[in-house]
Scaffold this motif. Structure first.
Motif, short mmCIF file in Angstrom:
data_model
loop_
_atom_site.label_atom_id
_atom_site.label_comp_id
_atom_site.label_asym_id
_atom_site.label_seq_id
_atom_site.Cartn_x
_atom_site.Cartn_y
_atom_site.Cartn_z
N MET A 1 25.04 -85.57 43.22
CA MET A 1 25.58 -85.02 44.30
C MET A 1 25.00 -83.66 44.61
O MET A 1 24.59 -83.29 45.87
CB MET A 1 27.17 -84.77 44.16
N GLY A 2 24.68 -82.87 43.64
CA GLY A 2 24.11 -81.51 43.78
C GLY A 2 22.62 -81.70 44.39
O GLY A 2 22.18 -80.67 45.09
N GLY A 3 22.06 -82.73 43.99
CA GLY A 3 20.52 -82.92 44.42
C GLY A 3 20.50 -83.40 45.91
O GLY A 3 19.49 -83.28 46.81
N LEU A 4 21.49 -84.45 46.26
CA LEU A 4 21.48 -84.94 47.61
C LEU A 4 22.22 -84.21 48.67
O LEU A 4 21.80 -84.58 49.63
CB LEU A 4 21.63 -86.33 47.30
N PHE A 5 23.47 -83.78 48.25
CA PHE A 5 24.12 -83.36 49.42
C PHE A 5 24.45 -81.95 49.25
O PHE A 5 24.81 -81.33 48.40
CB PHE A 5 25.58 -83.93 49.05
N GLN A 6 24.19 -81.36 50.38
CA GLN A 6 24.19 -79.74 50.56
C GLN A 6 25.78 -79.40 50.58
O GLN A 6 26.47 -80.12 51.12
CB GLN A 6 23.56 -79.42 51.99
N ILE A 7 25.96 -78.24 49.87
CA ILE A 7 27.23 -77.92 49.75
C ILE A 7 27.22 -76.14 49.79
O ILE A 7 26.41 -75.65 49.18
CB ILE A 7 27.97 -78.52 48.48
N ASN A 8 28.13 -75.92 50.56
CA ASN A 8 28.22 -74.42 51.04
C ASN A 8 27.02 -73.66 51.17
O ASN A 8 26.40 -72.94 50.30
CB ASN A 8 28.90 -73.61 49.76
N HIS B 1 29.27 -76.26 42.37
CA HIS B 1 30.40 -76.37 43.30
C HIS B 1 30.88 -77.64 43.65
O HIS B 1 31.97 -77.66 43.68
CB HIS B 1 29.55 -75.85 44.77
N TRP B 2 29.88 -78.61 43.48
CA TRP B 2 30.57 -80.17 43.51
C TRP B 2 31.31 -80.15 42.12
O TRP B 2 32.30 -80.76 42.24
CB TRP B 2 29.41 -81.07 43.44
N LEU C 1 19.05 -73.54 43.45
CA LEU C 1 19.86 -74.30 44.24
C LEU C 1 20.55 -75.54 43.77
O LEU C 1 21.91 -75.73 44.15
CB LEU C 1 18.94 -74.55 45.66
N GLN D 1 24.76 -75.94 43.42
CA GLN D 1 25.25 -76.92 44.33
C GLN D 1 26.04 -77.93 43.11
O GLN D 1 27.01 -78.33 43.43
CB GLN D 1 24.07 -77.92 44.85
#
Lengths: 571, 266
Positions: free
Chosen positions: A293-300, A129-130, A122, A126
């Motif tokens: 960002m990938g670790g802290l913020f959910q994306i898609n 995607h970011w 995951l 993420q």
């Protein structure tokens, strides 16, 4: 018998015994020497490692895009290990409870597995995607920097075109990647593109069948997009990026105007070691930020969207930001359709959908040539424009950003309606007018601001900077003396070129015989529109005149200070 | 016997006889007459109470007899489920006419809501408020809850968004967020179709389906946001927003710092 006779020498360095050198050798000298003997890197590096790059934060925006691309390749390789590009239907049996037993494509099932069952999957998804969003964003912002500073002018027009190509490729790469998970959101995006393809007059339906291998959605589009996403477009991107960078090296980097900077030099630091450290360090900063960002913020969150089914749609479906302007254009366009002889001409999709992308990339690609045509400028430029010094271009850029942003707002009109409690129809009606009116207003305001800044520059060059001391004359008048600015700053503020407006050429020669006009009246008129608003920069005569009383300004200050001193001592 | 016959001319005999007769008739009537339970008396009280509330808060728009006016629809035959949904979620009584009446803090207690429902039902029956077994997702298996998700995506997410976060409708109307909606109100909304919402009858969504959908919503809203902070949870719109704020904004700051740093000669 033509062989050369052997040359016999008295002594040769090869024959003479030499003592081993006593100087300490670097531990890497051996391997480097080995590599250099075989690859000839030292010769290549000698010139290029000392290549000079100028320092400015805005020159690092392109690097952000480049580094995001590298991170995309790294994380993408990880994802391909687990992802299955197949539309075959299976029952989900992974560990995400809310999809348990739901029939879905292998593509979505493997994406869910990456998210929930692959260690670190995951996080990597993420980051990927970011990084994709950042890649396109950095490319756009980098392109804006190049546009506003005129870095696209001769000799860099071809590199600008490569950049436009890179931008369009990055949109395709992003879109293809968005579609791969085969969840409800990505399927909706595919349906959108399906509509775009079908809106092409005459060949639309045929083109749809060609792309989807039959009717939408079919079972072949995911494998095809996979090929596009991991092979075709990245390959093209790699090639274009290489060409882009090679041309940067060949042309040398542009620089902002300043003392000591001319069209014939580059002022800055060498690639090795300064830029190696700066750029190398910046790569890790970009990587670190994306991991954060990938670790802290959910994306898609694909697990929420569930499998795609053409019969389903969800409120709040949006494309990733870079396709938002197309989505917005389609959302706000009135419902125009023509029926001719049993064929449907769907202007409401074709014109805003394909028209928007054509318009954006067409205008971008044409601009360097249009501007050269308007200014008649055939010189090479390595010193950048300050945006204020080309008011009309800067204003056009801001108008473009305004239009792009308004269309993007249109793409998120439902989110704006629910979050800000606005009427969806009211937003649409507003945007229908605003996309035409607001860019014009933005254009006028920006040009006015630029001219104002030009005049402020001129004022500063001629009359110096404000001293902050208000002195009162014996007759009661107040005045503020100015301090002269440094010659360096004067140079920075006045070194830019100002083009003369092109005048329409004569239609007949001195003998009254008609000749082909060199500059057509139309070109002359457009040239006037583009150039006439420039506030003229100070002439040498004006500067000299100003200098003669500029010193007086300083004297005034000194006198004022002396007076103040006197008064305080009197007390 | 002597005792009674001796005193039959006593002055108190006639009044006592009268009392006795009244007692017999009274007891006899109470045995023979139709049973009037205590609940019935309560109900009539409840109806009275409901009527009082209705006349104060509802009748100006819905009419004194619930026949409807230009301001509000007829309430004849709407059923207790509808009344419970509208009043217990605070939508009714409405503060003002607008494109869509929003949910608010309920004005009336559960008893008052029941009173209103009882009074409105006197004009005609409609969909009854559900029993807990009809909407409670207790005892559903993981597969059934997942199936509820499929039903939700097929029937509900077109307006309410992918996990019921809400969505926009034309003309300032909207499908509200379901994040805070009670199970019973989800059931009642499906059955009664309040405001813009279509009715999902038992023939379309059975009570078991409804329970699965409710179970899915509970599960989806109670699970953690996998992958980090939701950042507004507006899908690609908020993602694009943040990539410019953190990504471009943050890196531009760092780029400024890097570009400012000169090289130090050794």
């Amino acid at each position: 018998m033509m062989a050369k006779p052997t040359i016999i020498t008295e002594s040769s360095p090869a024959l003479e015994a030499e003592e081993a050198p006593v100087t300490k050798k670097s531990p890497v000298a051996g391997p480097l020497g080995w590599a250099d003997d075989r690859l000839g890197l030292a010769k290549l590096g000698r010139g290029n490692l000392r290549k000079v790059f100028p320092d400015h934060w805005s020159f690092l925006l392109g690097e952000v895009a480049l580094y995001s691309f590298v991170i995309l390749l790294l994380t993408g390789v990880f994802l391909t290990i687990w992802y299955k590009p197949s539309m075959a239907e299976i029952e989900y049996a992974g560990s995400y409870q809310l999809m348990k037993g739901i029939p879905m494509s292998e593509a979505l099932s493997s994406t869910l597995n990456i998210s929930f069952d692959v260690r670190g999957g995951l996080l990597v998804r993420q980051i990927h995607h970011w990084a994709a969003l950042l890649f396109v964003a950095a490319a756009f912002v980098h392109m804006l920097r190049v546009f506003f500073t005129g870095a696209f002018r001769k000799p860099r027009e071809v590199n600008w075109l490569i950049g436009v190509g890179l931008l369009s490729m990055s949109l395709i790469a992003g879109f293809a990647g968005y579609s791969l998970p085969d969840d409800l959101l990505s399927g909706t995006g595919l349906r959108f593109v399906d509509g775009l393809i079908r809106s092409i007059p005459i060949i639309g339906t045929w083109a749809e069948f060609f792309v989807f291998g039959g009717q939408f959605p079919g079972d072949i589009i995911i494998p095809r997009l996979y090929m596009v996403h991991i092979l075709l477009v990245p390959g093209l991107l790699l090639g274009l990026i290489s060409a882009h960078l090679a041309l940067v090296v060949y042309h040398k980097h542009t620089q902002y105007p300043g003392p000591g900077r001319t069209e014939n030099n580059v002022v800055g630091y060498p690639l090795f070691p300064v830029y190696m450290a700066k750029a190398g360090g910046f790569f890790f900063v970009v990587f670190g930020l994306l991991v954060l960002m990938g670790g802290l913020f959910q994306i898609n969150p694909v697990w929420l969207y569930g499998p795609y089914d053409p019969a389903k749609i969800t409120a709040g479906s949006q494309p990733d930001w870079y396709m938002g302007f197309v989505e917005g254009a389609i959302r706000i366009v009135p419902n125009w359709e023509t029926h001719i002889w049993g064929t449907t001409w769907s202007w409401n999709v074709f014109v805003p959908g394909l028209g928007m992308m054509g318009l954006l990339f067409g205008l971008l690609a044409a601009w360097p040539f249009v501007e050269a045509w308007l200014t008649g400028d055939k010189r090479e430029h390595h010193v950048l424009d300050r945006p204020r010094n080309v008011p009309t271009r800067t204003a056009l850029g801001v108008a473009g950003i305004t239009a792009f942003s308004l269309f993007m707002i249109g793409g998120g009109n439902d989110i704006i309606a629910t979050r800000f409690r606005l009427d969806l129809n009211a937003i649409t009606l507003f945007l229908r007018v605003a996309v035409f009116v607001l860019p014009v207003i933005a254009f006028l305001i920006t040009r006015r601001v630029c001219i104002g800044l030009q005049r402020a520059d001129k004022e500063r060059v001629l009359h110096g900077s404000e001293s902050g001391i208000i002195s009162r004359a014996p007759d009661g008048g107040y005045s503020e003396p100015h301090l002269p600015i440094s010659v360096d700053e004067q140079y920075t503020l006045t070194s830019h070129l100002q083009h003369a407006v092109l005048e329409a050429g004569p239609t007949a020669d001195e003998n009254g015989i008609r000749i082909k006009q060199k500059v057509s009246p139309l070109r002359a008129r457009l040239s006037r529109w583009f150039l006439e608003h420039d506030a003229a920069k100070p002439t040498a005569a004006e500067l000299e005149e100003a200098a003669s009383h500029g010193v007086g300004g300083v004297r005034e200050i000194e006198a004022a200070e002396a007076r103040a001193l006197e008064e305080s001592s009197n007390r | 016997m002597n005792f009674l016959s001796k005193r039959r001319r006593h002055a108190a005999a006639r009044p006592l006889l009268l009392l006795l007769a009244l007692l017999v008739v009274g007891v006899g009537y109470s045995v023979v007459s139709p049973q009037q339970t205590s609940a019935d008396t309560d109900m009539s009280q409840q109806v009275e109470e409901g009527k009082a509330l209705f006349n104060v808060s509802c009748s100006s728009c819905h009419g004194l007899n619930g026949e409807g006016t230009t301001q509000g629809p007829s309430l004849i035959g709407v059923g207790t489920a509808s009344v419970n949904f509208q009043v217990a979620t605070g939508r009714m009584p409405a503060a003002r006419p607008e494109a869509q009446i929003p949910a608010r803090t309920p004005l009336y207690s559960a008893e008052q809501v029941n009173a209103l429902a009882a009074y409105i039902s006197t004009w005609g029956a409609g969909v009854e408020s559900p029993k807990e077994s009809q909407y409670s997702p207790e005892g559903l298996s993981a597969e059934e809850i997942a199936r509820g998700g499929a039903l939700f995506r097929a029937n509900c997410s077109a307006c309410h968004g992918i996990v019921g976060g809400g969505g926009a409708l034309p003309g300032g109307k909207y499908a509200p967020s379901l994040l805070e909606t009670a199970n019973i109100h989800v059931w009642e909304a499906m059955r009664t179709g309040p405001q813009q919402m279509p009715v999902f009858s038992k023939d379309v969504i059975s009570d078991d389906d409804a329970r699965e959908i409710i179970g899915y919503l509970n599960e989806a809203h109670s699970q953690p946001t996998f992958g980090g902070l939701g950042m507004g949870e507006n899908g690609p719109v908020s993602e694009g927003f943040w990539v410019f704020i953190f990504g471009i904004g943050g890196l531009a700051l760092i780029a400024t710092w890097i570009a400012k740093k000169g090289a130090r000669a050794r």
